[in-house]
Scaffold this motif. Structure first.
Motif, PDB file in Angstrom:
ATOM      1  N   ASN A 100       0.811  -1.222   0.000  1.00 28.09           N
ATOM      2  CA  ASN A 100       0.000   0.000   0.000  1.00 28.09           C
ATOM      3  C   ASN A 100       0.844   1.271   0.000  1.00 28.09           C
ATOM      4  OD1 ASN A 100       0.604  -0.917   2.714  1.00 28.09           O
ATOM      5  ND2 ASN A 100      -0.667   0.761   3.461  1.00 28.09           N
ATOM      6  N   ASN A 104       1.568   1.747  -3.578  1.00 32.26           N
ATOM      7  CA  ASN A 104       0.364   1.941  -4.383  1.00 32.26           C
ATOM      8  C   ASN A 104      -0.360   3.257  -4.097  1.00 32.26           C
ATOM      9  OD1 ASN A 104       0.799  -0.556  -5.507  1.00 32.26           O
ATOM     10  ND2 ASN A 104      -0.704  -1.628  -4.260  1.00 32.26           N
ATOM     11  N   ARG A 122      -1.683   6.929  -4.135  1.00 34.84           N
ATOM     12  CA  ARG A 122      -1.825   7.867  -5.251  1.00 34.84           C
ATOM     13  C   ARG A 122      -2.301   9.220  -4.734  1.00 34.84           C
ATOM     14  NH1 ARG A 122      -2.418   6.050 -10.371  1.00 34.84           N
ATOM     15  NH2 ARG A 122      -4.049   7.593 -10.796  1.00 34.84           N
TER      16      ARG A 122
END
Length: 288
Positions: A264, A267, A269
């Motif tokens: 995470n 990942n 954003r």
């Protein structure tokens, strides 16, 4: 530093820095005898004092502080990292800082951190606190080096601000620290779940040394010092509010393994928030 043993020291600090320093030394020595090379104490190791005048008379500058002196001495003598979870330090501008200090095996200062988030709350049953009335908040997050292992610094109420720990994890922290003096009321409700959440969210160990029991100034703290692994499992706990030492093995490789399983951090954003206002803020995944 590869695999190492970490200790969290549970205390019941009173109003006398001298008595607290004696308890501090005894418990640090016990932790070292049990093989710990990183030893953390709770928030306000030096003293818990509610009265403003008594507090002003007891606290001093970092170079004169009895806990700081004892920590330097013990770190060098025992060849360990001593992390004073926090103590009250008189700043050059006359204001107090709720300051964490990390000392290396040579007795030198590796890092200091001033608590950022002030505990200004009104709880049930009339319990009310205004930490900002006594202390000046810090403004900078800190990630320190433990001979190759990265340690993120925080203090107590900081635990409720996940963006701080996410930023430290994004800066490489494999171990997160949360020395605390959680009230009994808030500790019973939230202590375990918040510590486990910070570990899971960041794929990091969490070491949380706590104050516990009824203190001389009348406050009551929760205790239950914890060490949590990067998968959110409690691997050591003082399941009470008495003074104690807990020890657990820390393997930084387990942090890397957890982050590979659930990436995470990688990942995350950037995103905006649609709230009906003209200029929606851009938030970064690392701090949201």
């Amino acid at each position: 530093m590869g695999v190492f043993r970490a200790a969290a020291i549970q205390m019941r600090s009173g109003e006398s820095p001298e008595r607290n320093a004696a308890d501090f030394e005894r418990l640090v020595r016990e932790a070292a005898l049990r093989g710990a090379t990183y030893i953390q104490t709770p928030e306000m190791t030096g003293a818990l004092i509610r009265d403003k005048q008594a507090r002003a008379a007891s606290f001093t500058s970092e170079d004169k502080d009895i806990i700081v002196s004892a920590a330097r001495m013990l770190a060098k003598e025992l060849g360990v990292f001593v992390h004073v979870g926090s103590t009250a330090i008189l700043r050059a501008d006359g204001k107090l800082a709720n300051r964490a200090l990390l000392f290396g095996p040579d007795g030198g200062t590796i890092a200091t951190y001033d608590k950022i988030h002030m505990f200004d709350v009104d709880l049930d049953n009339g319990e009310s606190w205004r930490e900002s009335a006594a202390y000046e908040p810090g403004t900078e997050a800190v990630v320190a080096d433990l001979d190759g292992t990265k340690l993120g610094l925080a203090v107590c109420y900081d635990l409720r601000f996940p963006q701080l720990f996410r930023a430290e994890a994004m800066a490489g922290a494999e171990v997160l620290s949360v020395p605390a003096a959680f009230t009994r009321q808030t500790g019973e409700a939230h202590w375990h779940v918040l510590l486990r959440a910070r570990a899971i969210e960041n794929g990091a160990y969490v070491v949380a040394a706590a104050q516990g029991g009824l203190h001389e100034d009348g406050r009551e703290t929760y205790g239950h010092s914890l060490i949590v692994d990067p998968w959110g499992r409690v691997i050591a706990e003082a399941a009470h509010d008495e003074p104690a030492v807990i020890v657990a093995e820390i393997d930084p490789g387990q942090s890397s393994a957890a982050r590979k399983k659930i990436p995470n951090l990688r990942n995350a954003r950037d995103f905006t928030v649609s709230s009906g206002v003209d200029a929606a803020p851009l938030l970064r995944g690392a701090a949201s």
